[in-house]
Structures are given as C-alpha cells and as structure tokens.
Scaffold this motif. Structure first.
Motif, mmCIF file in Angstrom:
data_model
loop_
_atom_site.group_PDB
_atom_site.id
_atom_site.type_symbol
_atom_site.label_atom_id
_atom_site.label_comp_id
_atom_site.label_asym_id
_atom_site.label_seq_id
_atom_site.Cartn_x
_atom_site.Cartn_y
_atom_site.Cartn_z
ATOM 1 N N PHE A 68 16.887 12.996 6.737
ATOM 2 C CA PHE A 68 17.176 13.709 5.559
ATOM 3 C C PHE A 68 16.733 12.879 4.069
ATOM 4 C CE2 PHE A 68 20.627 14.386 2.248
ATOM 5 C CZ PHE A 68 20.376 15.812 2.004
ATOM 6 N N PHE A 69 17.140 11.602 4.227
ATOM 7 C CA PHE A 69 16.790 10.599 3.251
ATOM 8 C C PHE A 69 15.432 10.128 3.130
ATOM 9 C CE2 PHE A 69 21.134 8.351 3.422
ATOM 10 C CZ PHE A 69 21.896 9.249 2.939
ATOM 11 N N GLY A 70 14.583 10.867 3.846
ATOM 12 C CA GLY A 70 13.079 10.566 3.870
ATOM 13 C C GLY A 70 12.677 9.297 4.503
ATOM 14 N N LEU A 71 13.697 8.685 5.300
ATOM 15 C CA LEU A 71 13.342 7.430 6.098
ATOM 16 C C LEU A 71 12.973 7.616 7.406
ATOM 17 C CD1 LEU A 71 16.246 5.309 4.542
ATOM 18 C CD2 LEU A 71 13.745 4.915 4.148
ATOM 19 N N ARG A 100 16.546 -0.311 8.502
ATOM 20 C CA ARG A 100 15.422 0.639 8.252
ATOM 21 C C ARG A 100 14.788 0.131 7.119
ATOM 22 N NH1 ARG A 100 11.368 2.435 8.365
ATOM 23 N NH2 ARG A 100 10.641 4.637 8.651
ATOM 24 N N ALA A 101 15.375 -0.561 6.121
ATOM 25 C CA ALA A 101 14.759 -1.048 4.956
ATOM 26 C C ALA A 101 13.876 -2.303 5.189
ATOM 27 C CB ALA A 101 15.748 -1.782 3.843
ATOM 28 N N LEU A 136 28.508 6.736 1.410
ATOM 29 C CA LEU A 136 27.312 6.640 1.108
ATOM 30 C C LEU A 136 26.398 7.996 1.075
ATOM 31 C CD1 LEU A 136 24.903 3.978 2.924
ATOM 32 C CD2 LEU A 136 24.082 5.871 1.988
ATOM 33 N N LEU A 151 7.337 1.537 6.720
ATOM 34 C CA LEU A 151 7.507 2.779 6.180
ATOM 35 C C LEU A 151 6.326 3.589 6.591
ATOM 36 C CD1 LEU A 151 9.261 2.557 2.565
ATOM 37 C CD2 LEU A 151 10.178 3.846 4.736
ATOM 38 N N LEU A 156 17.227 20.353 6.502
ATOM 39 C CA LEU A 156 18.254 20.345 5.657
ATOM 40 C C LEU A 156 17.967 19.728 4.272
ATOM 41 C CD1 LEU A 156 21.087 19.549 8.168
ATOM 42 C CD2 LEU A 156 21.073 21.540 6.770
ATOM 43 N N PHE A 165 27.265 19.732 1.608
ATOM 44 C CA PHE A 165 26.793 21.014 1.177
ATOM 45 C C PHE A 165 27.406 22.227 1.025
ATOM 46 C CE2 PHE A 165 22.723 18.702 2.229
ATOM 47 C CZ PHE A 165 22.102 18.666 0.916
ATOM 48 N N ILE A 196 23.007 13.210 14.489
ATOM 49 C CA ILE A 196 23.336 13.101 12.946
ATOM 50 C C ILE A 196 22.833 11.924 12.346
ATOM 51 C CG2 ILE A 196 25.463 12.690 11.383
ATOM 52 C CD1 ILE A 196 27.068 14.215 13.364
ATOM 53 N N SER A 224 16.300 0.470 -0.088
ATOM 54 C CA SER A 224 15.527 0.410 1.184
ATOM 55 C C SER A 224 14.290 1.032 1.226
ATOM 56 C CB SER A 224 16.459 1.300 1.985
ATOM 57 O OG SER A 224 17.662 0.704 2.402
ATOM 58 N N MET A 225 13.972 1.717 0.186
ATOM 59 C CA MET A 225 12.741 2.591 0.128
ATOM 60 C C MET A 225 11.747 1.568 -0.668
ATOM 61 S SD MET A 225 12.965 5.890 0.474
ATOM 62 C CE MET A 225 13.938 7.411 0.415
ATOM 63 N N VAL A 241 19.058 12.889 11.768
ATOM 64 C CA VAL A 241 19.197 13.880 10.690
ATOM 65 C C VAL A 241 19.314 13.232 9.324
ATOM 66 C CG1 VAL A 241 20.486 15.907 9.881
ATOM 67 C CG2 VAL A 241 19.890 15.764 12.078
ATOM 68 N N THR A 242 20.284 12.246 9.427
ATOM 69 C CA THR A 242 20.669 11.703 7.961
ATOM 70 C C THR A 242 19.156 10.897 7.530
ATOM 71 O OG1 THR A 242 22.974 11.577 8.876
ATOM 72 C CG2 THR A 242 22.196 10.240 6.889
ATOM 73 N N LEU A 255 20.655 1.767 7.115
ATOM 74 C CA LEU A 255 19.552 1.824 5.938
ATOM 75 C C LEU A 255 19.269 0.444 5.736
ATOM 76 C CD1 LEU A 255 21.247 4.065 3.134
ATOM 77 C CD2 LEU A 255 19.398 4.550 4.609
ATOM 78 N N LEU A 286 26.249 3.347 8.616
ATOM 79 C CA LEU A 286 24.987 4.014 7.777
ATOM 80 C C LEU A 286 24.493 2.949 6.973
ATOM 81 C CD1 LEU A 286 23.623 6.700 7.370
ATOM 82 C CD2 LEU A 286 25.294 7.368 5.684
ATOM 83 N N LEU A 340 17.950 21.652 1.034
ATOM 84 C CA LEU A 340 18.984 22.236 0.268
ATOM 85 C C LEU A 340 19.380 21.212 -0.828
ATOM 86 C CD1 LEU A 340 21.532 22.894 3.276
ATOM 87 C CD2 LEU A 340 20.634 24.423 1.801
ATOM 88 N N GLN A 341 18.631 20.007 -0.964
ATOM 89 C CA GLN A 341 18.869 19.224 -1.994
ATOM 90 C C GLN A 341 18.581 19.870 -3.472
ATOM 91 O OE1 GLN A 341 16.987 15.666 -0.559
ATOM 92 N NE2 GLN A 341 18.762 14.324 -1.350
ATOM 93 N N SER A 377 30.592 4.957 5.206
ATOM 94 C CA SER A 377 29.537 5.529 5.661
ATOM 95 C C SER A 377 29.350 6.866 5.067
ATOM 96 C CB SER A 377 29.629 5.409 7.266
ATOM 97 O OG SER A 377 29.148 4.414 7.727
#
Lengths: 320, 343, 283
Positions: free
Chosen positions: B282-285, B191-192, A261, B196, B298, A149, B275, A280-281, B278-279, B188, B184, B301-302, A258
C-alpha cells in the motif's frame, strides 16, 4: 524507589540497543541516499563521492555511530540529506503531533474499555456480554487500514468533518476558539480509528482479568456483606485486577504507535509516520534512525508511566 | 465435543478461502491484467433472476453493461439481451496453480457481455479476478513469512532454552528489543535500508524475509519457555543416560511439546503478516503495479474521489477482513483446546 | 562386624569415587549476588560388586548430585570416578558411549520419568533405539521380553504410561533400565512414593533381578526402615559429605557420627532395623 531506578536504566539500555541495531542494519544495506543520486545524470560521481565524505558516510561503522551519538548529545540528532537540516528540527514538531494523536487515542480507548469490560464481566454469558465479545472479535479482524478508510468514507460523504491534514486552510486567521474547534474536528477521524483498533484487545483483557478476580473469595464475601454491585465492581474488584491491566497499558503503546503511523499517512496527519515513510523511500538514513528512536522513546515513556502507576497502586513493588 | 466442532468449522471456512485463492485462475473469470479501457470504474454487475418483462428464470443471467453516452464513468444496463451465467465455460488461458495451462473457468457469460462481480478499477480491470490473484501474493507472503518467523523462533527458542547460559541471556535481550519496538516502524526502517529497484520476485522474497525476521521474537520466547520446561523432565535425564544426543532429545522429547504453540502462533501470525504485506505494498514499498497485491488494490482508495464515488473499491478490504477473521477464529479454537487440554 | 569387614575385603569394588567435589553457582542476571551451593565436598565412596549399597541422608544432603555424578550425567568439579577399574572422569566421548549402557538409573517419580507421549513399548525401546542395538520387529520383541521379565503383560505395550498404576510404571522404568543389560543400577529414590505393599513387590523384583542379571545396586533413599531391610552397605550423607560408611550392621547397631544417630533416632526404627539386620546378616 529502587524499582523505578532499575526501570529507567533498563529503558536507557533499550534505547542504546535500538540505536546500535539501527546502525547495524544500515551497514548491511547495499545503498545509500547518494546512490539514488547517481541515477541522476546531472550529478557527477565526483560530486556524489564528495558529498559522501562530507557527511562521513565513507567512514567505518563505529566512527559513524560515534559521530551520531555526539550529534545526539549535542541536540542535533544527525543530519537530513533530503531536507538539508538537522533531524531534530524536523522531528520535534512531528513528534508533538504524533504524541497528541496517540495520547488522545490511549485516553479514549481506556475510558471506553474499562467501564465496558467491567460491566460485561459482571454477567458473563448475558446477551450484552455475548454481543460485546462478538463485536470485539469482529472488530479484531478489521485492520486499521480498512477502519480508517471506512471512517474517511463517512466523513467525506456526510461533509460533517474536514478531511486530511491537521488544520484547515485558513487556520492562522481563526481565533483561539476557532482553532481549537478546527483541530478537534481534524482529530476525530484518526483518533476514532485508533480507538476502534485498540478497543477489542483492551476490552477482552479487562473482562478476562475481572472475571478471574470476581471468582475470588473476598469478592464473594463482600457480596455477602451486601455491598452494591457498582461499588463492588469498581472499588473492590477493579483495583485487584489492576496490575495486569497496567502492564497491558505499557505494552499497548507499541501497537498504538504502529497504528498511528498508518493512520497518519492515510489521513495526512503531519506526524512522525509520513516523515518516516518519506525518509524510507529516499533512504534519508538519519531521519529513519531518528524516527525509530523517537518511537522507541515513546515506548519507553509508556512503560515507565505504567511502572510508576504500578508503584502507586501496588505497594508490594516498592518493597521488592 | 463443542471445541472440536468449532475447530472443524473454522478450519473449513479458512480452507475454502485458501482454495479459492489457490485456484484463482479457475475461479476468476478474467485475466487480472486484462484492461477494458471502455469500462473504467464500472459497478459490480447485478446477477438477476427476473428479467425486464417480469419473467422468472431458473438460470441466473446478467444484462450487458454499457457506458452512458452523456456521462463519464457512468454506466447502465442494456436490457435488450439476456446473457445467462454458465458454469465451466471456456475463457482466457491461464495456468492453474501456475503449472497446468487451462482455459476452463468456473463461471462466465458469453461475449460481448462481461461479468464484473466486484466492479472494475480505473483501467477497467475485473476486480473480482484481481482480488483472487492478489490473494495469491498477499496470502502467500503471509504464509511464507509466518514459516520464516516460526522457523527462526523454533531455532532460537530451542537453542536458547536448551543450552541456556550466555546464549540464552543474549538471545532473550535481543528478543526484548524486537518485541518493544512498534512493528510498523521497524518494518519501514528495515525496508528503508534495503534496495528499492529490484525484480518483482526479489521484492516478494525480500518482503517475506523482512516481515518474517521482524516477528521472530514472540515465538522464540514462547518456545524457549516450553523447552526450558521440557528439558528438566526426568525422562530427558533418563534419555541422556542411554547415551542420547542433544538432537535426539530435542526431536523426540522436546519438540513434540511445541506443536500446540506453533499451531496457535501460526494462526495468529498469518493474518498479521498478510496485513504487513498489504501495508507495505500500500505504501509503495512492496510489489508494485501491475502485480495485484491487496495493498496495491487498496491504494486506489487514497484518492478521495475514488473512495467516495466507487464503493466497490472497498471490496479488496473485505477479502482481507475475511482472511483475518478466519485465522483469528482458528487461533481462538486452538487456544481453547490447548487450555482445556492442559487442565 | 567381623564377617562384614571380611566380605567387604573380598568383594572387589565396581565403582570407586575419590574426593568428588561439585558446586552449584547461581547468579541472577545483571546482579553480582551469587548463590553458592556445595553439593559435594570431598566425597569418597566404594560400591562393592554384586551388593546393594544404600545412600541415605536428608533431602538436600547431596545424594542426588552424587547419583548423577556416578551415573555420568553430571561432571564433578574435582575428583575421580573409577568404573570396573578404569577411570571415568577423564574418559573421552567414545569411551563414554561404551560406558553408558553399563550404568543405568531408575528415578523416583516414574510418571515424570516416562514420556507421556510414548507408549509403554516405545519407552522400553528408546534406549535400544538410541544405542542402535535392535531394529524393526526385533525391537518390539525385545521390548515384550523385557515387559514380561518385570511382570508386565506385553499386551499393554500400546498403552500410555498414564494408564498404568504407580507400581506398574516403576516396573516399566526398571524394564527400560534393564534394556541395555547394565551391570550397575542406580535406584534414585525408586521406591519412594509407593504404598508399602507395592514397595515390597518392587523390592522383591529388584532382588530377583539382582541375582538373575548379576547387578550391583546403589539405592538412594531417605527411608531408613527400607534401607534397614535390604542394604548390604550403608553410606550416610550430610551437607555434601559422607559422614559414615560401613556395613548395614555397623551403621545401624553402632552409629559413630552424631548425624547418623539423629537420623536413626528420628525415624525410631533402630530396634526393628537391627532385628531384620540380624536375620539378614545371618544368611
């Protein structure tokens, strides 16, 4: 070449292990892509059931795994529910883009880290050593998320660099030279982020292993023979410090992937990262598995590359 | 002793950060969810000592922030009235540490003025309060996930090192799998496969478990190494000859050797896991709005216009960097001490 | 020679081992290569009650394996062990728990045998605590008693074993082994690595304790001159087998096996040992 053969087999076993792990995890999961569909009132539950059986999701785990392996061997890599196409066709281009990003980042971070680490190791405690160590420890506590950022902020503020994606809008109309320039300018922010993120660990490792080697008697002897500092550092000491650094190269690929990504998602770079996030979503199972597998494949290639370098640099390993 | 002073300084820094986050309700002047629709993206309020007329004041004060009539999201100070900053003021009610209801805040100004130390977001919510409350989520997730990882690592490492044989062999192969995967991607992917649409508490616990489980391999490997070294000591053999059980030997003779590594690993893992949380958010997961996780803060900021126009939206990142910095310092100090202790 | 044989016949055996076998197999992961070490091959041994039996041999001859089998720390692959007339090798876990305190070991490297994180008193308390024999103030009192018994000042109870000298550490290890009032003490190279004066002091302590606590010793050592001074019976091990066994006089004056002769010759103590053997044997 017994050693390399063993490493290749090890890599293949690793890939198999990861794929099994992925399928085990997916089996534990309480829902699937089509369950999200059930929330849509326009799709009847019969349709969902039909779709499930069409894609073989109602079959037991071993059958699903066998089908997937068959599909991998046939070059399909499974099927994406969301895109309605084979996973491979989705992955290949994405993987190429991720590879471009990570390769460049690896290259530049090592090009900076090795000379810097070697230079500061020669005079531990000098002001530039302390400055570099302080700088790296500060940089170490700034996550990639923040770094990217920060860079984006400057890129947008100064209008010096294009932001977002991999190419500008009129990319196809550009000549070869124009295309290259466009690509390079798009690469600067993501690559710089990755370089900055991996730099502190690399510099510290290079410095640490060099400091160890520089204490050894043969270096003292060489110094006594009046060999110049540059030659001493790069021709004598660096090769002796090489082995742990080459191993580190293999390991650093994981961290880089990582980071990549995250950076891909934020800068809109069309790599594997955004694809995996999207999958994933939407629980696009085979795309998730495919993305994880390709990241593992990169990892295995990275460590194989490190092994090859080890064999080239250190003849003892060939004998073993 | 230089290294001891280093540890004390690093730990003190870290403790004060955690204290501020733990007592977020008291330190923060406002409710993190309270919106001020009239002040979206207000800049941080300037705390002043010198007034418009040039007089110096002992007590810091602020001027009230008012929207400029001609612009959108543009503000100016109304210089008519000074609003001194008072300590221990009565404000919106909150629960200290989630338990004791209170209305006393560390600092504040009299209405109608508002003090936004870190500006406001698109709903006009006070970012300073949101950062503190967000820390409760992000840091707690990091700490709990670290606990999970270390517990798993301790358990598997002990069993693996102590009983050896095929158990050890298979556990270490599995650890290799987890170590080699980019974390990461793994995060993911895992998490997938998990639900959800669940309640925030469930999501939080899920995050903790997922992040903590993914990181078990490194501590497990380190602890296994220590257990292997410790179990072959002669005093362990002697203990066996007194009829000691495996549990007794682990507890008295093996585990005390792992404390140093556990502490260092904890200091390294917590920032990584913060982190990670936070990640994901941040991704919405992870936890979704209006929960003020640092990842959610954060995520603003996108939008590139937010990124460029409102620099204070970067401040949650500063909190993240401070926490990482604190933990890395502690980890370094522990590591140095461990090294000097072993030689 | 005749008197020894008679003495042996009269004294009942406290420990008997029959046809003990132990094999170690090491296998590298993902490889079919195996490394096989036969540590014990058909070992027979009798240890007479109230006597000091010495087990000698080169390093790697299987002495320590035999010691840990007799100390019930390892299970032999085959063979039987009797202790006080009952079979140990097939004892269930409850019987083993009852048996353990009677058989104790004192190791060589006393620094490694004592947990550096424990205080001296804690080290002695450990076996009592595990067996649940004493607790609270009684535990500490018993530890002090034991420290006095081996010639250590109870004031040193709070100190770390690292602050002790080699000899003091060995005394501590002996006190710990005595805590459970054993009848059989295995001294696994307990006197090695100490200087001669300290060795003599510890040896005297052990001999005093033998009479006061009516202990039976198995002394494992590679030091023939030491064995020549104190042993009642000597067994010689070589490549996992006991090649010679008999009274000290028998073994030292008329060695039968080539390896025993070799050992005696290499140390060059035959004469000296024989002399002390005669003095000791006359008692």
């Amino acid at each position: 070449m017994k050693y390399l053969e063993r490493r290749v087999i090890h890599g293949i076993l690793l890939l198999i292990g990861v794929s099994v792990l992925c399928f085990l995890f997916s089996d534990l999961a309480p829902g699937s892509f089509f369950d999200e569909m059930k929330l849509n009132p326009q799709i009847s539950s019969e349709t969902v059931a039909a779709l499930r059986s069409q894609y073989g999701l109602d079959k037991p785990l071993p059958v699903r795994y066998a089908r997937w392996v068959e599909s991998v061997l046939g070059g399909e890599w499974g099927y994406s529910f969301a895109y309605n196409s084979s996973v491979r066709s989705l992955l290949v281009v994405r993987a190429r883009n991720t590879l471009l990003l990570t390769t460049l980042a690896t290259l530049f971070s090592w090009l900076v880290a090795v000379p810097l680490g070697v230079w500061i190791s020669n005079h531990p405690g000098k002001w530039y050593d302390r400055l570099s160590m302080g700088g790296t420890s500060l940089l170490l506590s700034v996550p990639e998320l923040v770094l990217v950022f920060g860079l984006l902020y400057f890129a947008i503020r100064t209008h010096a660099l294009p932001v977002g994606g991999m190419t500008s809008v009129g990319f196809d109309q550009l000549g070869l030279w124009g295309k290259t320039i466009d690509l390079v300018t798009h690469l600067i922010v993501p690559v710089t982020t990755l370089v900055l993120a991996s730099l502190p660990v690399l510099v510290r490792h290079v410095r640490a292993s060099m400091v160890e080697v520089l204490k050894l008697p043969f270096i003292q002897a060489a110094r006594g023979h009046g060999i110049g500092p540059a030659r001493l550092l790069f021709r004598y000491a660096l090769p002796a410090a090489g082995n742990p650094l080459i191993s580190l190269f293999g390991l650093s690929v994981a961290g880089l992937l990582s980071g990549s990504l995250l950076v891909e998602v934020i800068t809109g770079w069309p790599g594997i990262g955004p694809l995996l996030l999207e999958a994933s979503m939407s629980r696009d199972l085979y795309v998730v598995v495919g993305a994880v597998m390709s990241s593992t494949l990169f990892m295995v290639f990275g460590s194989l590359l490190a092994d090859v370098m080890l064999v080239v640099v250190d003849p003892r390993i060939r004998v073993e | 002793m230089a290294s001891k002073r280093k540890i004390v300084a690093a730990v003190m820094f870290l403790l004060s950060l955690h204290l501020a986050i733990l007592l977020a309700g008291f330190v923060a002047p406002y409710d993190p969810a309270a919106q001020n629709r009239d002040f979206p993206f207000a800049p941080p309020t300037r705390v002043r000592f010198v007034d418009a007329a040039g007089h110096l004041h002992a007590r810091p004060f602020i001027y009230q922030c008012v929207a400029r009539p001609d612009g959108i999201y543009e503000y100016e100070e109304s210089r008519e009235l000074r609003y001194p900053v008072h300590l221990f003021v009565v404000g919106p009610e909150y629960k200290l540490v989630g338990l004791w209801p209170s209305r006393v805040h560390l600092f504040g100004v009299e209405a109608p003025a508002q003090i936004f130390l870190a500006g406001t977001d698109n709903y006009g919510r006070d970012q300073f309060s949101r950062i503190l409350y967000g820390g409760q989520i992000s840091v707690a997730a990091g700490l709990l996930a670290t606990g999970t990882s270390l517990l798993l690592g301790l358990l598997i490492g002990c069993v693996s090192g102590f009983y050896g044989k095929w158990l050890d062999e298979s556990a270490m192969r599995l650890a290799e799998l987890f170590l080699v995967l980019p974390w990461l991607y793994l995060l993911l992917a895992v998490r997938a496969f998990l639900p959800l649409h669940i309640s925030p508490t469930q999501t939080f616990l899920l995050l903790v478990v997922v992040i903590g489980t993914i990181g078990w391999a490194r501590p497990a490997r380190l602890i296994r190494g220590i257990v292997l070294g410790a179990k072959n000591r002669k005093y362990v053999t002697a203990s066996r000859s007194f009829g000691a059980s495996d549990y007794y030997i682990l507890r008295r003779h093996v585990l005390p050797h792992t404390y140093g590594i556990l502490l260092t690993q904890a200091a390294l893992l917590v920032p990584q896991y913060v982190i990670a949380e936070v990640t994901l958010s941040f991704f919405g997961l992870g936890l979704s709005e209006p929960m003020p996780s640092w990842g959610n803060l954060l995520a603003n900021l996108q939008q590139y216009n937010v990124l460029v126009s409102y620099w204070w939206m970067f401040l949650p990142a500063l909190a993240l960097v401070l926490v990482s910095f604190g933990y890395l310092n502690v980890a370094n100090a522990f590591h140095e001490r461990l090294q000097s202790g072993s030689t | 020679m005749g008197t020894e044989a008679v003495g042996r016949a009269i004294k009942p055996a406290l420990v008997k081992a029959r046809a003990l076998c132990k094999r170690y197999v090491q296998r590298a992961p993902f490889s079919r290569k195996k490394f096989v070490i036969d540590a014990l091959m058909d070992v027979d041994l009798e240890i007479a009650l109230g006597c000091l039996t010495a087990l000698v041999g080169e390093s790697g001859s299987g002495k320590s394996t035999l010691a840990s089998c007799l100390g019930i720390l390892e299970k032999p692959d085959r063979g039987e062990i009797w202790f006080e007339g009952s079979k140990v090798s097939f004892a269930n876990s409850r019987e083993l728990t009852a048996l353990r305190p009677k058989i104790q070991m004192v190791f060589q490297d006393s620094a490694g045998a004592l947990n550096p994180r424990f205080s001296a008193a804690q080290i002695i308390e450990e076996p009592l605590e595990i067996q649940g024999r004493e607790s609270g103030a009684r535990l500490r009192a018993r530890a002090c008693e034991l420290m006095e018994e081996v010639g250590l000042s109870p004031d040193a109870g709070n100190r770390s074993p690292l602050e002790f000298s080699g000899g003091q550490r060995q005394r501590l290890a002996i006190a710990r082994a005595l805590a459970l009032k054993p009848t059989f003490l295995i001294l696994d190279e307990s006197l090695s690595g100490l200087d001669l004066a300290t060795q003599a002091q510890i040896l005297n302590l052990l001999l005093d304790l033998q009479t006061s606590h009516s202990l039976t010793y198995l002394l494992i050592s590679h030091d023939l001159s030491l064995v020549g001074q104190v042993a009642d019976f000597v067994a010689v091990m070589h490549h996992g087998k006991i090649v010679e066994c008999g009274s000290r006089q028998q073994v030292f004056s008329a060695p039968q096996h080539a390896h025993t002769k070799e050992l005696l010759a290499s140390v060059g103590v035959v004469e000296a040992a024989f002399r002390t053997a005669q003095v000791g044997g006359g008692q």
